[in-house]
Design a protein around this motif. Sequence first.
Motif, mmCIF file in Angstrom:
data_model
loop_
_atom_site.group_PDB
_atom_site.id
_atom_site.type_symbol
_atom_site.label_atom_id
_atom_site.label_comp_id
_atom_site.label_asym_id
_atom_site.label_seq_id
_atom_site.Cartn_x
_atom_site.Cartn_y
_atom_site.Cartn_z
ATOM 1 N N TRP A 27 66.204 -39.857 23.760
ATOM 2 C CA TRP A 27 67.272 -39.813 24.753
ATOM 3 C C TRP A 27 68.380 -38.845 24.366
ATOM 4 N N SER A 91 73.686 -37.388 26.048
ATOM 5 C CA SER A 91 72.537 -38.124 26.540
ATOM 6 C C SER A 91 72.707 -38.324 28.040
ATOM 7 N N HIS A 95 71.753 -44.027 29.696
ATOM 8 C CA HIS A 95 71.537 -44.491 28.326
ATOM 9 C C HIS A 95 72.851 -44.762 27.585
#
Length: 176
Positions: A27, A91, A95
């Motif tokens: 991620w 990211s 997330h």
Amino acid sequence: VAGKLILSPTRTYAPVIKQVLVTYRKWIHGMIHCSGGGQTKVLNFIKKAHIIKDNLFPIPPVFDLIQTQSGTEWKEMYQVFNMGCRLEIFSRENHAEALIAIAAAYGIEAQVTGRVVASEKKYLQIFNTIPDLSFKTKSNDISDVLSRLIENLKKGGKTSLASQPGQVILVADDIT
């Protein structure tokens, strides 16, 4: 007072980063430790992106003290110092909550501080409430800024953390 502010212990992010990478490496699109380049350091690592930092942490008193006593303009302060935001993890937004939870598990305050938008060139905007809009000097060297602070204190300069908030926008376009 100034010495205690400047000599506070450095926080290590190693345990947080280890857990982030072990658990969510796929991620993570980038990480920046905001020392040695301050809030503009990200420009060294992008080619075509518009970085918008519009939810930074409040400026710690030590940076207000340095700016007030050295006369350094706020734009330069963001180019030299981390201004209270020491580590950035890039990211996807969905997330962020999981990454913030990891930091919280180690007693570290974390938040979404901005976003990245597609662009034809590298571009950075920083929006933050700051105490003063005076523009006096230019330096990208932390030692120069600290030298000016020390000189002012030696001359009997007084320190005051009281200030009137104002809004400033730092726009940096290929400044590195």
